[in-house]
Design a protein around this motif. Structure first.
Motif: not given
Length: 81
Positions: A28-31, A47-51, A17-23
């Motif tokens: 969103k973390v979820m079950p 969402d968006g482009e995958l890291v 999640k942190k890596l996604c947000e850095a890009h």
């Protein structure tokens, strides 16, 4: 596009999640949805482009799926899953 990544540990999910947000990728973390299996029960929906997989600590990722109108399409799956 929307993706769900599952992990072997909760730590892996938080790290992703942190890596996604850095890009600048919304995450969103979820079950984990019932249709997908997971060792820890926690996934990240993004969402968006995958890291790029080269930047992901793949030892922590169980699988990454794309959410489609027909269900899920596997983008990445660990060899031992």
């Amino acid at each position: 596009m929307k993706y769900i990544a599952t992990f072997y540990s909760h730590f892996g999910a938080i790290r992703f999640k942190k890596l996604c947000e850095a890009h600048d990728i919304s995450a969103k973390v979820m079950p984990v949805p019932r249709d997908l299996s997971s060792s820890c029960g926690t996934c990240v929906k993004c969402d968006g482009e995958l890291v790029a997989l080269g930047k992901i600590h793949t030892d922590e990722v169980e699988q990454i799926v794309e959410i489609t109108h027909a269900g899920y399409r596997i983008i990445y799956q660990a060899k031992d899953s």
